[in-house]
Design an enzyme around this catalytic site. Structure first.
Site, PDB file in Angstrom:
ATOM      1  N   HIS A 214     -46.883   8.196  86.894  1.00 15.03           N
ATOM      2  CA  HIS A 214     -46.492   8.398  88.299  1.00 15.03           C
ATOM      3  C   HIS A 214     -47.677   8.534  89.254  1.00 15.03           C
ATOM      4  O   HIS A 214     -47.485   8.605  90.459  1.00 15.03           O
ATOM      5  CB  HIS A 214     -45.599   9.627  88.436  1.00 15.03           C
ATOM      6  CG  HIS A 214     -46.353  10.928  88.369  1.00 15.03           C
ATOM      7  ND1 HIS A 214     -46.820  11.444  87.189  1.00 15.03           N
ATOM      8  CD2 HIS A 214     -46.742  11.787  89.326  1.00 15.03           C
ATOM      9  CE1 HIS A 214     -47.444  12.574  87.426  1.00 15.03           C
ATOM     10  NE2 HIS A 214     -47.432  12.807  88.708  1.00 15.03           N
TER      11      HIS A 214
HETATM   12  C1  UD1 Z   1     -46.041  14.973  93.477  1.00 11.00           C
HETATM   13  C2  UD1 Z   1     -47.430  15.615  93.471  1.00 11.00           C
HETATM   14  C3  UD1 Z   1     -48.121  15.351  92.143  1.00 11.00           C
HETATM   15  C4  UD1 Z   1     -47.249  15.755  90.973  1.00 11.00           C
HETATM   16  C5  UD1 Z   1     -45.906  15.047  91.093  1.00 11.00           C
HETATM   17  C6  UD1 Z   1     -44.987  15.419  89.975  1.00 11.00           C
HETATM   18  C7  UD1 Z   1     -48.657  15.733  95.608  1.00 11.00           C
HETATM   19  C8  UD1 Z   1     -49.750  15.132  96.383  1.00 11.00           C
HETATM   20  N1  UD1 Z   1     -48.266  15.057  94.506  1.00 11.00           N
HETATM   21  O1  UD1 Z   1     -46.222  13.573  93.401  1.00 11.00           O
HETATM   22  O2  UD1 Z   1     -49.313  16.083  92.094  1.00 11.00           O
HETATM   23  O3  UD1 Z   1     -47.885  15.390  89.776  1.00 11.00           O
HETATM   24  O4  UD1 Z   1     -45.326  15.430  92.343  1.00 11.00           O
HETATM   25  O5  UD1 Z   1     -43.783  14.717  90.077  1.00 11.00           O
HETATM   26  O6  UD1 Z   1     -48.175  16.765  95.966  1.00 11.00           O
HETATM   27  N2  UD1 Z   1     -38.868  11.247  95.395  1.00 11.00           N
HETATM   28  C9  UD1 Z   1     -37.532  11.232  95.092  1.00 11.00           C
HETATM   29  N3  UD1 Z   1     -36.932  12.431  94.809  1.00 11.00           N
HETATM   30  C10 UD1 Z   1     -37.598  13.615  94.836  1.00 11.00           C
HETATM   31  C11 UD1 Z   1     -38.952  13.609  95.159  1.00 11.00           C
HETATM   32  C12 UD1 Z   1     -39.592  12.420  95.422  1.00 11.00           C
HETATM   33  O7  UD1 Z   1     -36.909  10.193  95.059  1.00 11.00           O
HETATM   34  O8  UD1 Z   1     -36.966  14.651  94.571  1.00 11.00           O
HETATM   35  C13 UD1 Z   1     -39.546   9.945  95.649  1.00 11.00           C
HETATM   36  C14 UD1 Z   1     -39.712   9.638  97.110  1.00 11.00           C
HETATM   37  O9  UD1 Z   1     -39.529   8.269  97.271  1.00 11.00           O
HETATM   38  C15 UD1 Z   1     -41.154   9.977  97.375  1.00 11.00           C
HETATM   39  C16 UD1 Z   1     -41.819   9.668  96.057  1.00 11.00           C
HETATM   40  O10 UD1 Z   1     -40.847   9.988  95.063  1.00 11.00           O
HETATM   41  O11 UD1 Z   1     -41.672   9.269  98.444  1.00 11.00           O
HETATM   42  C17 UD1 Z   1     -43.068  10.464  95.795  1.00 11.00           C
HETATM   43  O12 UD1 Z   1     -42.817  11.869  95.948  1.00 11.00           O
HETATM   44  P1  UD1 Z   1     -43.981  12.862  96.436  1.00 11.00           P
HETATM   45  O13 UD1 Z   1     -43.498  14.258  96.422  1.00 11.00           O
HETATM   46  O14 UD1 Z   1     -44.573  12.339  97.690  1.00 11.00           O
HETATM   47  O15 UD1 Z   1     -45.101  12.674  95.355  1.00 11.00           O
HETATM   48  P2  UD1 Z   1     -45.050  12.580  93.779  1.00 11.00           P
HETATM   49  O16 UD1 Z   1     -45.489  11.216  93.399  1.00 11.00           O
HETATM   50  O17 UD1 Z   1     -43.741  13.073  93.244  1.00 11.00           O
END
Ligand code: UD1
Length: 375
Positions: A214
Site C-alpha cells: 500500500h
Molecule cells: C495511511 C498512512 C500510512 C499507513 C496506512 C495504513 C499517512 C500519511 N499514511 O495510508 O502510514 O501505513 O494508512 O493503511 O497517514 N480509503 C478508503 N477507506 C478508508 C481509508 C482510505 O477507501 O477507510 C482510500 C481512499 O481512497 C484514500 C486512500 O485509501 O484516498 C488512501 O488513504 P489515506 O488515509 O490517505 O492513506 P493510506 O494509504 O491508507
C-alpha cells in the site's frame, strides 16, 4: 485529587493495534487518568476501522472528527481544525499520539501550540527517506513531544542525534506486539478466512505467501506497480499468494489495468481483512511479502520470514534480530529471496527485547510517574 484527562488519538488502521493495550491499561487506573479517545476519521470504512475497534475491544471514540480522505494538506488541515475545539472543551493534562500517520502529526501540532504536553508512542524510528510521508510525520512529531516512548533501543540514538534530550526518551517496548500476543489464540484460521470471503481455491497452511502492498512509492507509480504485480504473478507459479488489498492499491491496480496479470487461481485477492484474520493469515504463511511497517514487526514476533518490498526500513531490529529481509522492488532480488526462503526456511530470528506483551504497562507507569499522578 480528581482524575485528569488524557486525550488519546487514533486515525488510521495501524494506530488501532497500538492504542488498544494503552487504553486497556489506562482503564485500570481510571481513578487517576481518564482516557478520552479521539478518532480523527482518517480511516473510516467498516473494514478499515469498525471491525478493528470491535475485535480489539477498543471503546467507541468519545469524539469522531470524521475527516475522511484527502490530499496530505487537506487531511492534515482538517484534522487540525476539528481537533482544536476538542482540546478547548476537554482540557487534558496531555495528548497521547501513536505511530506516524497524518493524524499523529496533525494532533501533535495542535496540542503543543496550546501548551499541552505531547506524548509519542513509537518514537525515534527513522527510514532516512524523506520521500515517505510517514518519515516527515515521525521527525516532526518527535521534535514536538515532551515524552517519547521507543520500541527498540536504536531509536534513542536517532533521537539524540536530532537534539532530543535523553530524559525525554523512554524505552518501553512494542505496544503492537502487546496486541499480537494478547490475540494469538483468537486468530481466525486460514480455512475460516478463505470461507468468509467466498474463496474457492484450496490453500494449505505453511504453503502460501501472504502479500500486502500500500506504500505510495510502490502503488502510486504505475511502472513500479506493474513491476511488482508481474513478479507476484511469477511467485504465484511457485506457491499460491493470498493478497488482502488495501483500498489505495485496489484503486491503482484497476486504474493501471493490471488485474489480468494476476492469475485468479493462484493469487487470491481479498478485501482488507480484519485484525484476527490478518493475524491468522500471517501465522499460517510460509512467508510474507510486504511494504508495511507493522507487518515487518509482527512477522518478527511470530518468527515468520518477511520479504520487505522497500529500499529501507525504519524498524532495523527486524533485520538485525528478526526474520525480515529488505529486497526493494527489483524483481530478480525479490525472486532470489523468495527462492532462498523456499529452500532454506529463511531467517529464524529472535524476538527483540521488551516485545513481551507488557509495553503498555510500562508506558502507563511512566506517564503516572512523569506527570506525578501517583498510583
Ligand atoms: C495511511 C498512512 C500510512 C499507513 C496506512 C495504513 C499517512 C500519511 N499514511 O495510508 O502510514 O501505513 O494508512 O493503511 O497517514 N480509503 C478508503 N477507506 C478508508 C481509508 C482510505 O477507501 O477507510 C482510500 C481512499 O481512497 C484514500 C486512500 O485509501 O484516498 C488512501 O488513504 P489515506 O488515509 O490517505 O492513506 P493510506 O494509504 O491508507
Amino acid at each position: 485529587m480528581f482524575p485528569k484527562v488524557l486525550v488519546c488519538v487514533v486515525g488510521a488502521r495501524p494506530n488501532f493495534m497500538k492504542m488498544a493495550p494503552i487504553i486497556r491499561q489506562l482503564q485500570a487506573v481510571r481513578h487517576l487518568i481518564i482516557p478520552y479517545l479521539v478518532h480523527t476519521g482518517q480511516h473510516y470504512d467498516q473494514a478499515m476501522k469498525d471491525t478493528f475497534f470491535q475485535q480489539l475491544g477498543i471503546p467507541e471514540p468519545d469524539k469522531d472528527l470524521g475527516v475522511g480522505s484527502g490530499s496530505h494538506a487537506v487531511q492534515t488541515a482538517n484534522v487540525m481544525l476539528r481537533f482544536e475545539p476538542v482540546l478547548d472543551e476537554v482540557k487534558p493534562f496531555a495528548v497521547l499520539v501513536v505511530g506516524d500517520v497524518n493524524s499523529t502529526i496533525a494532533c501533535g501540532l495542535v496540542a503543543v501550540k496550546k501548551n499541552i504536553p505531547l506524548i509519542h508512542v513509537e518514537a525515534g524510528l527513522r527510514s532516512y527517506d524523506r520521500q515517505m510521508p510517514e518519515e516527515i510525520n515521525r521527525i516532526l512529531t518527535d521534535q514536538l513531544s515532551d515524552l517519547l516512548f521507543t520500541t527498540e533501543r536504536a531509536a534513542a540514538d536517532n533521537l539524540t542525534r536530532e537534539g532530543i534530550a535523553e530524559q525525554r526518551i523512554c524505552f518501553t517496548g512494542n505496544v503492537m506486539i502487546d496486541t499480537l500476543l494478547a490475540n494469538c489464540q483468537q486468530a481466525s484460521s486460514l480455512a475460516e478466512t478463505l470461507q468468509r470471503y467466498g474463496s474457492k481455491q484450496v490453500v494449505s497452511e505453511k504453503a502460501y505467501a501472504l502479500l500486502t502492498l500500500h506504500r505510495p512509492s510502490n502503488v502510486d507509480d504505475p511502472e513500479t506497480l506493474e513491476r511488482l504485480v508481474r513478479v507476484v504473478g511469477d511467485i504465484s507459479e511457485k506457491l499460491p499468494v493470498i493478497f488482502p488489498v488495501h483500498p489505495r492499491t485496489q484503486q491503482k491496480i484497476a486504474e493501471a489495468g493490471l488485474l489480468q496479470l494476476l492469475p485468479q487461481q493462484r493469487v487470491i485477492m481479498l478485501p482488507p481483512v480484519a485484525y484476527l484474520e490478518m493475524l491468522g493469515l500471517m501465522q499460517a504463511a510460509q512467508l510474507v511479502l510486504t511494504d508495511s511497517g507493522g507487518l515487518q514487526e509482527e512477522t518478527t514476533a511470530l518468527g515468520v520470514p518477511c520479504v520487505t518490498l522497500r529500499e529501507n526500513t525504519e524498524r532495523p531490529i527486524t533485520i538485525t534480530e528478526g526474520t525480515n529481509t529488505i529486497v526493494g522492488t527489483d524483481p530478480a532480488k525479490i525472486m532470489q529471496c523468495v527462492d532462498d526462503i523456499l529452500h532454506t526456511g529463511g531467517k529464524s530470528g529472535r524476538v527483540p527485547e521488551y516485545w513481551d506483551g507488557k509495553a503498555a504497562d510500562r508506558i502507563v507507569d511512566e506517564i503516572l510517574r512523569r506527570y506525578e499522578l501517583a498510583r
